[in-house]
Design an enzyme around this catalytic site. Structure first.
Site, PDB file in Angstrom:
ATOM      1  N   SER A  32      -3.574 -12.409   5.917  1.00  0.00           N
ATOM      2  CA  SER A  32      -3.950 -12.264   4.508  1.00  0.00           C
ATOM      3  C   SER A  32      -4.754 -13.459   3.991  1.00  0.00           C
ATOM      4  O   SER A  32      -4.407 -14.611   4.231  1.00  0.00           O
ATOM      5  CB  SER A  32      -2.693 -12.097   3.654  1.00  0.00           C
ATOM      6  OG  SER A  32      -3.053 -12.085   2.282  1.00  0.00           O
ATOM      7  N   LYS A  83       3.807  -0.687  -0.658  1.00  0.00           N
ATOM      8  CA  LYS A  83       3.239  -0.351  -1.975  1.00  0.00           C
ATOM      9  C   LYS A  83       3.950   0.810  -2.670  1.00  0.00           C
ATOM     10  O   LYS A  83       3.950   0.875  -3.895  1.00  0.00           O
ATOM     11  CB  LYS A  83       1.744  -0.023  -1.839  1.00  0.00           C
ATOM     12  CG  LYS A  83       0.876  -1.237  -1.546  1.00  0.00           C
ATOM     13  CD  LYS A  83      -0.591  -0.873  -1.582  1.00  0.00           C
ATOM     14  CE  LYS A  83      -1.452  -2.097  -1.343  1.00  0.00           C
ATOM     15  NZ  LYS A  83      -2.872  -1.861  -1.629  1.00  0.00           N
ATOM     16  N   ASP A 119      -5.834  -2.438  -7.619  1.00  0.00           N
ATOM     17  CA  ASP A 119      -6.844  -2.137  -6.588  1.00  0.00           C
ATOM     18  C   ASP A 119      -8.018  -1.339  -7.170  1.00  0.00           C
ATOM     19  O   ASP A 119      -9.177  -1.697  -6.974  1.00  0.00           O
ATOM     20  CB  ASP A 119      -6.217  -1.347  -5.436  1.00  0.00           C
ATOM     21  CG  ASP A 119      -5.312  -2.200  -4.561  1.00  0.00           C
ATOM     22  OD1 ASP A 119      -5.598  -3.398  -4.382  1.00  0.00           O
ATOM     23  OD2 ASP A 119      -4.319  -1.660  -4.037  1.00  0.00           O
ATOM     24  N   GLY A 144     -13.599  10.352   1.068  1.00  0.00           N
ATOM     25  CA  GLY A 144     -12.207  10.093   1.434  1.00  0.00           C
ATOM     26  C   GLY A 144     -11.264  10.453   0.302  1.00  0.00           C
ATOM     27  O   GLY A 144     -11.653  10.440  -0.880  1.00  0.00           O
ATOM     28  N   GLY A 147      -5.021   6.937   0.004  1.00  0.00           N
ATOM     29  CA  GLY A 147      -4.450   6.061  -1.012  1.00  0.00           C
ATOM     30  C   GLY A 147      -5.507   5.219  -1.711  1.00  0.00           C
ATOM     31  O   GLY A 147      -5.463   5.049  -2.942  1.00  0.00           O
TER      32      GLY A 147
HETATM   33  P1  ATR Z   1      -6.052   4.665   2.805  1.00  0.00           P
HETATM   34  O1  ATR Z   1      -4.742   4.467   2.114  1.00  0.00           O
HETATM   35  O2  ATR Z   1      -6.639   3.425   3.388  1.00  0.00           O
HETATM   36  O3  ATR Z   1      -7.032   5.407   1.953  1.00  0.00           O
HETATM   37  P2  ATR Z   1      -5.333   7.075   4.263  1.00  0.00           P
HETATM   38  O4  ATR Z   1      -4.440   7.500   3.153  1.00  0.00           O
HETATM   39  O5  ATR Z   1      -4.869   7.231   5.665  1.00  0.00           O
HETATM   40  O6  ATR Z   1      -5.733   5.540   4.115  1.00  0.00           O
HETATM   41  O7  ATR Z   1      -6.743   7.840   4.086  1.00  0.00           O
HETATM   42  C1  ATR Z   1      -7.796   7.675   4.955  1.00  0.00           C
HETATM   43  C2  ATR Z   1      -8.992   8.518   4.479  1.00  0.00           C
HETATM   44  O8  ATR Z   1     -10.072   8.332   5.384  1.00  0.00           O
HETATM   45  C3  ATR Z   1      -8.711   9.998   4.464  1.00  0.00           C
HETATM   46  O9  ATR Z   1      -9.497  10.574   3.436  1.00  0.00           O
HETATM   47  C4  ATR Z   1      -9.201  10.435   5.839  1.00  0.00           C
HETATM   48  O10 ATR Z   1      -9.544  11.800   5.930  1.00  0.00           O
HETATM   49  P3  ATR Z   1      -8.406  12.933   6.190  1.00  0.00           P
HETATM   50  O11 ATR Z   1      -7.715  13.160   4.881  1.00  0.00           O
HETATM   51  O12 ATR Z   1      -9.162  14.120   6.646  1.00  0.00           O
HETATM   52  O13 ATR Z   1      -7.488  12.366   7.243  1.00  0.00           O
HETATM   53  C5  ATR Z   1     -10.424   9.577   5.964  1.00  0.00           C
HETATM   54  N1  ATR Z   1     -10.824   9.345   7.353  1.00  0.00           N
HETATM   55  C6  ATR Z   1     -10.246   8.478   8.226  1.00  0.00           C
HETATM   56  N2  ATR Z   1     -10.886   8.506   9.410  1.00  0.00           N
HETATM   57  C7  ATR Z   1     -11.914   9.391   9.277  1.00  0.00           C
HETATM   58  C8  ATR Z   1     -12.953   9.853  10.154  1.00  0.00           C
HETATM   59  N3  ATR Z   1     -13.088   9.383  11.411  1.00  0.00           N
HETATM   60  N4  ATR Z   1     -13.823  10.766   9.674  1.00  0.00           N
HETATM   61  C9  ATR Z   1     -13.715  11.250   8.420  1.00  0.00           C
HETATM   62  N5  ATR Z   1     -12.756  10.837   7.538  1.00  0.00           N
HETATM   63  C10 ATR Z   1     -11.871   9.935   7.960  1.00  0.00           C
END
Ligand code: ATR
Length: 293
Positions: A32, A83, A119, A144, A147
């Protein structure tokens, strides 16, 4: 050799009987940059505080919060994996943290612990400071639906954009996130199949996925040829500072905005909640950049 930030810290730090404690909890936590950033902020602003990192595993979360109450730790930042769970241990949850369903900042007012989420608002402050002064009337695409997207979409709804379109690999998650925010403004969820058409009309495109993050630096969440020259391409990733998405978008004629500012300003808001003083954001950025070098 000590950096200028280090020597400045050493010159000004004086721990005494009035020093107030702060920290960040997570598992893992030793990577961190929050301690470097917040200690620099305290020194810069003349606050008699010390900020450190606590490696807290899930089974110790309740004990840690009891310790915060017992020792009068004034402020805590919360990162993965706590969190969500930490909310069960607090006295109050701010409206934004409740809407987002996650807490990243705790303020301890004489034993009353309140959870906030800085955030999303940190991201939006960075976007406005560094790329687009006003978001009112803009068409925004969020890539995306996890979270990170939830906090950012929530904060964007407060800025009166014309529309927010959430595009996601798993369409259902985008639709669910959009419907949970729809009371605020014009928000819809679509599948990534529709990315080309939604990007053509977008003023701002924000990547909240991990696509392009180290070590997968050759990946991009979207074909930059679909972006409108002059639009803002924004990425919450800061490792690397310039992702493939941003590099491609820059060649396409877009203005680009990287993810470091989100980290700086989520910390700036925490500093302001704890101290009631404006955060020295430039010094905080300098400290983080020094730590990366
Ligand atoms: P965070 O809390 O960091 O946002 P998360 O809740 O796991 O992490 O969400 C990751 C996001 O990135 C999701 O929207 C995921 O898409 P899915 O809902 O379809 O899983 C997206 N994501 C991660 N890897 C991806 C990839 N290789 N291609 C497209 N979308 C991706």
């Amino acid at each position: 050799m000590a950096s200028s930030a280090d020597s400045k810290l050493e010159m000004n730090v004086r721990v005494d009987s009035n020093t107030v404690l702060f920290g960040v909890i997570g598992d893992p936590i030793r990577h961190s940059k929050s301690p470097v950033m917040l200690n620099r902020a305290f020194r810069e602003a003349g606050v008699n505080g010390i900020y450190t990192a606590f490696h807290i595993t899930t089974d110790k979360l309740g004990d840690f919060i009891a310790g915060v109450r017992a020792m009068g730790i004034r402020g805590v930042n919360v990162t993965i994996p706590h969190k969500l769970d930490v909310m069960n241990h607090l006295d109050r949850i701010d409206e934004s943290a409740r809407a987002i369903g996650a807490v990243n900042t705790i303020v301890n007012d004489n034993g009353v612990l309140t959870g906030f989420n800085t955030d999303g608002i940190g991201y939006v402050r960075s976007l406005k400071e560094e790329a687009e002064t006003s978001l009112a009337g803009k068409h925004i695409v969020v890539l995306g639906a996890g979270g990170a997207a939830r906090g950012i979409v929530y904060a964007l709804t407060k800025e009166s954009p014309a529309s927010i379109t959430i595009a996601n690999r798993t369409e259902q998650r985008a639709i669910e996130l959009a419907s949970s925010m729809r009371e605020f403004t014009n928000v819809k969820g679509v599948s990534n199949d529709q990315l080309q058409s939604v990007c053509a009309d977008a003023d701002i495109i924000i990547n909240t996925t991990s696509t392009g993050m180290f070590p997968n630096v050759d990946e991009s969440p979207v074909d930059a040829a679909w972006l409108r020259p002059g639009a803002v391409a924004s990425d919450i990733i800061y490792n690397p500072m310039k992702t493939k998405f941003l590099a491609d978008a820059e060649r396409q004629g877009c203005r680009i905005h990287g993810g470091l500012g989100m980290f700086i300003y989520q910390g700036a808001y925490a500093f302001e909640y704890w101290t009631g003083q404006p955060a020295p954001a430039a010094a905080m950025r300098e400290a983080v950049l020094d730590a990366f070098r």
